[in-house]
Structures are given as structure tokens and as C-alpha cells.
Design an enzyme around this catalytic site. Structure first.
Site, PDB file in Angstrom:
ATOM      1  N   LYS A  41       0.854  -1.188   0.000  1.00 31.72           N
ATOM      2  CA  LYS A  41       0.000   0.000   0.000  1.00 31.72           C
ATOM      3  C   LYS A  41       0.889   1.237   0.000  1.00 31.72           C
ATOM      4  CE  LYS A  41      -3.578   2.390   2.598  1.00 31.72           C
ATOM      5  NZ  LYS A  41      -4.676   2.276   3.542  1.00 31.72           N
ATOM      6  N   ARG A  53       0.847  10.007   6.126  1.00 33.06           N
ATOM      7  CA  ARG A  53       0.982   8.578   6.410  1.00 33.06           C
ATOM      8  C   ARG A  53       2.304   7.996   5.883  1.00 33.06           C
ATOM      9  NH1 ARG A  53      -4.101   8.303   8.192  1.00 33.06           N
ATOM     10  NH2 ARG A  53      -5.927   8.307   6.824  1.00 33.06           N
ATOM     11  N   GLU A  82       7.702  -6.163   1.364  1.00 31.97           N
ATOM     12  CA  GLU A  82       6.505  -6.082   2.212  1.00 31.97           C
ATOM     13  C   GLU A  82       5.610  -7.304   1.996  1.00 31.97           C
ATOM     14  OE1 GLU A  82       5.255  -4.371   4.549  1.00 31.97           O
ATOM     15  OE2 GLU A  82       6.167  -2.397   4.604  1.00 31.97           O
ATOM     16  N   LYS A 138      -2.221  -1.552  -3.911  1.00 32.48           N
ATOM     17  CA  LYS A 138      -3.089  -0.373  -3.852  1.00 32.48           C
ATOM     18  C   LYS A 138      -2.259   0.893  -3.921  1.00 32.48           C
ATOM     19  CE  LYS A 138      -6.055   1.799  -0.449  1.00 32.48           C
ATOM     20  NZ  LYS A 138      -6.514   1.745   0.893  1.00 32.48           N
ATOM     21  N   SER A 147     -10.271   5.538  -4.605  1.00 30.42           N
ATOM     22  CA  SER A 147     -11.233   6.629  -4.787  1.00 30.42           C
ATOM     23  C   SER A 147     -10.779   7.670  -5.807  1.00 30.42           C
ATOM     24  CB  SER A 147     -11.508   7.288  -3.438  1.00 30.42           C
ATOM     25  OG  SER A 147     -10.305   7.756  -2.856  1.00 30.42           O
TER      26      SER A 147
HETATM   27  C1  PBG Z   1      -7.598   3.236   5.592  1.00 28.39           C
HETATM   28  C2  PBG Z   1      -7.852   3.168   4.147  1.00 28.39           C
HETATM   29  C3  PBG Z   1      -7.675   4.180   3.161  1.00 28.39           C
HETATM   30  C4  PBG Z   1      -8.156   3.638   1.968  1.00 28.39           C
HETATM   31  C5  PBG Z   1      -8.574   2.347   2.240  1.00 28.39           C
HETATM   32  N1  PBG Z   1      -8.364   2.076   3.579  1.00 28.39           N
HETATM   33  C6  PBG Z   1      -7.201   5.553   3.291  1.00 28.39           C
HETATM   34  C7  PBG Z   1      -5.791   5.821   3.615  1.00 28.39           C
HETATM   35  O1  PBG Z   1      -4.985   4.908   3.803  1.00 28.39           O
HETATM   36  O2  PBG Z   1      -5.470   6.984   3.740  1.00 28.39           O
HETATM   37  C8  PBG Z   1      -8.234   4.339   0.656  1.00 28.39           C
HETATM   38  C9  PBG Z   1      -9.241   3.800  -0.302  1.00 28.39           C
HETATM   39  C10 PBG Z   1      -9.574   4.690  -1.430  1.00 28.39           C
HETATM   40  O3  PBG Z   1      -8.969   5.773  -1.643  1.00 28.39           O
HETATM   41  O4  PBG Z   1     -10.479   4.312  -2.184  1.00 28.39           O
HETATM   42  N2  PBG Z   1      -6.312   3.046   6.007  1.00 28.39           N
END
Ligand code: PBG
Length: 336
Positions: free
Chosen positions: A197, A219, A235, A250, A276
Site C-alpha cells: 500500500k 501517512r 513487504e 493499492k 477513490s
Molecule cells: C484506511 C484506508 C484508506 C483507503 C482504504 N483504507 C485511506 C488511507 O490509507 O489513507 C483508501 C481507499 C480509497 O482511496 O479508495 N487506512
């Protein structure tokens, strides 16, 4: 000597031949639909999310309706996120026995027990500071967070979740969650790990939708740097050693190379998350007439599958599945 004997265009002369030689085809079973459940929202609650047109904040019963609609077009799995009523420093609503997500799991299972209900396991929607773990000063305390994540995963499994999907990127969380689930008797609950991620700007619309943007900092001390692919493989290898059953990469489209290397280097099923921002870009560009929404949707999903994803988590799940079902139906009409 290739030309004129070799003419690749021969296999593109009609839609039928093009379908016959197509190497990558989507099916509705490929998709996992994310749903946003609002705690204490009663019943019948369905409110459009501004930053993600076509997505909704839902009460548990409406989440179940949405899951049922998805299932009716062949989308078999949903991924649940929660918006709690109260946030605190630990994110304790994440493991509340009667939390919104826990209620939604039960509601979906009641409506159709075949639907695979996956719960996102993270604290950021539940902490008042918006980070994915507990704080020590201004840093996220890795090891103190593990226990809370394990507790959350167990409460989700107890509610009836078929899988848990940790998205926090703490070191050692898969092992801690596996241990927690096993100790609670959930030996057969798989962990779908967000192993690779990235610290991505493509999460913007989601953070608005779930009110989980960090109150300070970012983050980057836990999510990966976008430039790193070898680190992604490391990872993933670590998560597999700790007991991950499915690997998530992701975001998806900007990270197709990572999906491909994951597919080539590991044996586990691979899921890709079309996040998103990827979704909002297509919706936004289509809304002002710059691209065709349906073609953009199908082409991006096909590319993600072609890169090696076995499953795709996407906000387009229902619409894309409907397109595929219509295509099959028109094919059947032609045959008769
Ligand atoms: C929570 C999480 C996030 C997303 C999925 N789980 C946000 C982030 O890590 O800031 C993002 C999903 C998306 O943008 O569709 N940790």
C-alpha cells in the site's frame, strides 16, 4: 519477411473474432464492492458521498440492500468501511461489538449468507487524530497498535465477517491478527492483506468520505514511497511469512507494474484496489464530457486484470458487472 504474410489485422476484422482472441476478459466475479456504513444511522439511510459520485453513506440495512443488488449481477464480495459516531485516541469504536460495520456484517449475512463479507481492518476512521495506529507523542506506535488491530479483526470475525483486510501498514500486523483470530477460534478466517500500500495522493476522495485525513503530518512513515517496487516485494514476502492469504496492491492503475511483479513473484491470489481518486478522475472527466465513462471504466478494469489481478476492489463494481451481464445477454440474443 514478416509482411505481407503476417497481417495481425486479420484477427481484428469482426467483433466475433476479436472476442475469440481476447486474452483478458472481465467477469462480475472479479469485483469486490466497497461500502461505507454509518454507525447509529437507523434504517433506510442512504446519502450520496460528494467526493465520490455514485457512492453512498449507508445504514446497515441499506448496506445489505446494496450488497444484495451487487450479488444479483454477479458481484459476490463486499468490503466494509465504518464511520463511527464517536472517535477517540485509540479508535475503540473499531472493535465495538455493536459498531456500524459489525451490524452491517450481520445484516448482509441475514439477507444473503453466500455474499463474502470482508471488513477493512484499520483504526484511522475511528481515531480522533486520523492516524492508522495509536500515538506516542507525534509518532505512530507500531507495536502498541498491533493488539488493537487484532482486537478489531476478532470483533469483525465474531460479527460474521468472512475475511479481514488490514490496511494500516504497521509492521507485524498480519502475524498479530493471525494469532488473534486463531486464539479466538477463527482458524479458517482468511487475511486479505493490503501488503503493498503506497502513500498515495489518490486516496483524497476516500479520506473526505470517511473523515479520516490525519489531523497532523501524513501517512508516509507507514505507507510506502511511490517510487519503490523492490520494497513492495519485501513487504509482500513478509506478509506471506506472517500468514497472509491474499495480497492487495493499492492503488491499481498507477501501480500496474507492481501488480505484474506481484503476480510473477508470488503464488497467492492478488487483489488490486482501484482507489477513490482513480474512480473520481474517471467520473469527473466523464461528467464534463472529456471521456466516455463506460469505456474508461471497462478499459481501466481490463488493464488491472491484464496486469495480473485476480480480484479488483472497485467502486464501479455494480455498474461494470451490469455492462458485462448486458454483453452476455446480447450475445445470447444473437445466437438464438
Ligand atoms: C484506511 C484506508 C484508506 C483507503 C482504504 N483504507 C485511506 C488511507 O490509507 O489513507 C483508501 C481507499 C480509497 O482511496 O479508495 N487506512
Amino acid at each position: 519477411m514478416a509482411f505481407p504474410i503476417n497481417r495481425p489485422r486479420r484477427l481484428r476484422t469482426s467483433p466475433t473474432i476479436r472476442h475469440m482472441v481476447r486474452e483478458t476478459a472481465l467477469t462480475p466475479h472479479d469485483f469486490i464492492l466497497p461500502l461505507f456504513v454509518v454507525e447509529d444511522s437507523g434504517t433506510g439511510f442512504k446519502k450520496p458521498i460528494k467526493s465520490m459520485p455514485g457512492c453512498y453513506h449507508l445504514s446497515p440495512d441499506m448496506a445489505a440492500q446494496m450488497a444484495k443488488e451487487a450479488y444479483s449481477v454477479g458481484v459476490q464480495a463486499v468490503l466494509l468501511f465504518g464511520l463511527p459516531t464517536k472517535k477517540d485516541s485509540q479508535g475503540s469504536s473499531a472493535w465495538a461489538k455493536d459498531g456500524g460495520v459489525q451490524q452491517a456484517v450481520r445484516a448482509i449475512k441475514d439477507v444473503r449468507s453466500e455474499i463474502c463479507v470482508i471488513c477493512d481492518t484499520c483504526l484511522c476512521e475511528y481515531t480522533d487524530h486520523g492516524h492508522c495506529g495509536v500515538l506516542r507523542g507525534e509518532t505512530v506506535d507500531n507495536d502498541a497498535t498491533l493488539e488493537l488491530l487484532a482486537k478489531t479483526a476478532v470483533s469483525q470475525a465474531q460479527a460474521g465477517a468472512d475475511m479481514v483486510a488490514p490496511s494500516d501498514m504497521m509492521d507485524g500486523r498480519v502475524g498479530a491478527i493471525r494469532q488473534g483470530l486463531d486464539d479466538a477460534g477463527f482458524l479458517d478466517t482468511p487475511i486479505m492483506s493490503y501488503a503493498a500500500k503506497f502513500a498515495s495522493s489518490f486516496y483524497g476522495p476516500f479520506r473526505e468520505a470517511t473523515d479520516c485525513a490525519p489531523a497532523f503530518g501524513d501517512r508516509k512513515t507507514y505507507q510506502m514511497d511511490p517510487g519503490n517496487s523492490r520494497e513492495a516485494m519485501r513487504e509482500i514476502a513478509l506478509d506471506i511469512e506472517e500468514g497472509a492469504d491474499i495480497i492487495i496492491v493499492k492503488p491499481a492503475l498507477p501501480y500496474l507494474d507492481i501488480i505484474k511483479s506481484t503476480r510473477d513473484s508470488f503464488l497467492l491470489p492478488v487483489a488490486a484496489y482501484q482507489v477513490s481518486g482513480e474512480y473520481a478522475q474517471i467520473k469527473g472527466a466523464a461528467a464534463i464530457g472529456l471521456v466516455d465513462e463506460v469505456s474508461n471504466m471497462m478499459e481501466s478494469l481490463t488493464s488491472i486484470k491484464r496486469a495480473g489481478a485476480d480480484m479488483i476492489i472497485t467502486y464501479f463494481a455494480i455498474n461494470a458487472a451490469k455492462v458485462l451481464v448486458d454483453q452476455m445477454t446480447s450475445c445470447a440474443d444473437i445466437r438464438m
